[in-house]
Design an enzyme around this catalytic site. Sequence first.
Site, PDB file in Angstrom:
ATOM      1  N   GLU A 311      62.100  37.051  -1.909  1.00 19.37           N
ATOM      2  CA  GLU A 311      61.453  36.865  -3.089  1.00 19.37           C
ATOM      3  C   GLU A 311      60.006  36.776  -2.849  1.00 19.37           C
ATOM      4  O   GLU A 311      59.244  35.935  -3.731  1.00 19.37           O
ATOM      5  CB  GLU A 311      62.035  35.406  -3.391  1.00 19.37           C
ATOM      6  CG  GLU A 311      63.526  35.389  -3.680  1.00 19.37           C
ATOM      7  CD  GLU A 311      64.147  33.975  -4.145  1.00 19.37           C
ATOM      8  OE1 GLU A 311      63.211  33.091  -4.276  1.00 19.37           O
ATOM      9  OE2 GLU A 311      65.259  33.913  -4.084  1.00 19.37           O
ATOM     10  N   GLU A 402      71.141  36.951  -3.659  1.00 25.46           N
ATOM     11  CA  GLU A 402      71.540  35.440  -3.985  1.00 25.46           C
ATOM     12  C   GLU A 402      71.681  35.479  -5.539  1.00 25.46           C
ATOM     13  O   GLU A 402      71.075  35.958  -6.173  1.00 25.46           O
ATOM     14  CB  GLU A 402      70.471  34.546  -3.807  1.00 25.46           C
ATOM     15  CG  GLU A 402      69.929  34.183  -2.342  1.00 25.46           C
ATOM     16  CD  GLU A 402      68.502  33.346  -2.376  1.00 25.46           C
ATOM     17  OE1 GLU A 402      68.287  32.754  -3.228  1.00 25.46           O
ATOM     18  OE2 GLU A 402      67.942  33.570  -1.237  1.00 25.46           O
TER      19      GLU A 402
END
Length: 470
Positions: A311, A402
């Site tokens: 991320e 995720e």
Amino acid sequence: MFGSRVLGLVAAAGSVFAQTTVYEAESGALNGVTVGTSVTGFTGKGYVEGFDTATDSITFNISSMTSQLYNLSIVYNGPNGDKYTTVVLNGVGGSQISLPATTTWTTVPAGQVLLNAGANTIQIQNNWGWYLIDAIKVTPAAKRGAHKVTTTPINKNANSDAKALLKYLGSIYGKKMLSGQHDQTSLDWVTQNVGKTPAVLGVDFMDYTESRKSRGASSTDTDKAIAFAKKGGIVTFQWHWGAPVGLYDTAEHPWYKGFYTDATDFNIETALKDTTNANYTLLIKDIDTIAVELKKLQSAGVPVIWRPLHEAEGAWFWWGAKGPEPAKKLWNILYDRLTNHHKLNNLIWQWNSVAAAWYPGNAKVDMVSADTYSQGDHGPISATYNNLLALTNDTKIIAAAEIGSVMEPDQLKAYQADWVYFAVWSGEYISGGSWNSLDLLKRVYASDYVLTLDEIQGWKKTKTARSWEA
Ligand SMILES: *[C@@H]1O[C@H](CO)[C@@H](O)[C@H](O)[C@H]1NC(C)=O
Ligand SMILES: *[C@@H]1O[C@H](CO)[C@@H](O)[C@H](O)[C@H]1NC(C)=O
Ligand SMILES: *[C@@H]1O[C@H](CO)[C@@H](O)[C@H](O)[C@H]1NC(C)=O
Ligand SMILES: *[C@@H]1O[C@H](CO)[C@@H](O)[C@H](O)[C@H]1NC(C)=O
């Protein structure tokens, strides 16, 4: 069709003809918005303006001969700066579409929509508002051709375990999807409550990090990963890398949140300026600590889908806080240190940001992925998938590294969103009931499209891997 206009025939791949239909905004059902004509250059009789309240919207009636996937785009003007709108298909869910500032009428892609045979509605909802909408366009989506992904690791010295893993993922890609779950406890919850065991276990090197170990943290995730691999499963590691120094360590920003940008003044840009400063040395020391764990996995014959610097583009972790350049630099340092110095050849290098500016490049990455959380939305996340497809020119396998809510297999197939695996985040995301109902989890895990641990046994053997090949 009332209020629509056929643009003409556009040749698409495979000599299929894709017909684009334009729906003028002023012909839709207007709620809280009005027709304007003062900004010139619009098509039709005007455009729609006055998006300033949450409930403001335009609803278009769209009919389709068959159940089919369409590309949607929006023609808009953005004189008031960067804005977002929300597009809702048939009254369910909603995807946020960026409308960058512009003073000319501009067409932006707005993802894909699976229309039912017969009547459908597409609604443009306010979101940030303060934009002007001229029209929407729908074009039947051409079926994508076969994937062109590489299944040879970037590391020339990759060992047979890593090679077998990437090859296996390539063999199922676009045909099947692996189920996955982060955290051993949550994976066990799935086994006990859903009645099937995920094929992929997600674990974390977080509590092997020096700045956490020195404050009492410890982990057994390496052992858990080895045990899961012995049962025939596939493992993926991320690393919530607590900054080596500069943790605020206050009640508001405790040390155990030290991977967050707002919990540390550690500056990645300064640390990477030269290879001799104290903070560069600390980063290398941290990498070396993790290398010890990765070596245990390598010795045990466990290949790892390795997802460091995850991320990054979100900027909420310190490694992404100074923009793409330092993050990519750190990626290269990690690769060099682990591969060339530590001779770790069991790693499949998975990048986890979507924006092109952040991408380390096809020569530096084995797989790409994204993390997305949209509570209760069981759609295919196809816009993100298509962005990742474009990012690598379809040369790398794509994973949903995720997620919060699981995706409906039928939607994945209809949208050709070929995520090779999904991995639900731990705790309430899987077991709380609000992100995923138990009924849906049971249905997803029972789907022919979704592979579970029992169904991937022997994946390392080429023979088994080949059984999925076309
Ligand atoms: C859309 O269809 C509904 C249901 O048939 C109808 O009530 C409505 O008037 C239509 N809206 C427009 C803008 O044509
Ligand atoms: C539709 O969108 C997809 C995904 O963005 C793209 O690859 C394709 O070229 C677009 N056009 C058609 C006609 O399918
Ligand atoms: C290393 O990082 C810490 C924490 O941000 C900072 O206080 C220190 O000045 C840095 N050291 C160097 C040599 O840049
Ligand atoms: C993908 O292809 C485009 C056009 O050929 C090229 O500009 C771009 O650099 C390629 N992307 C990657 C990641 O190689």
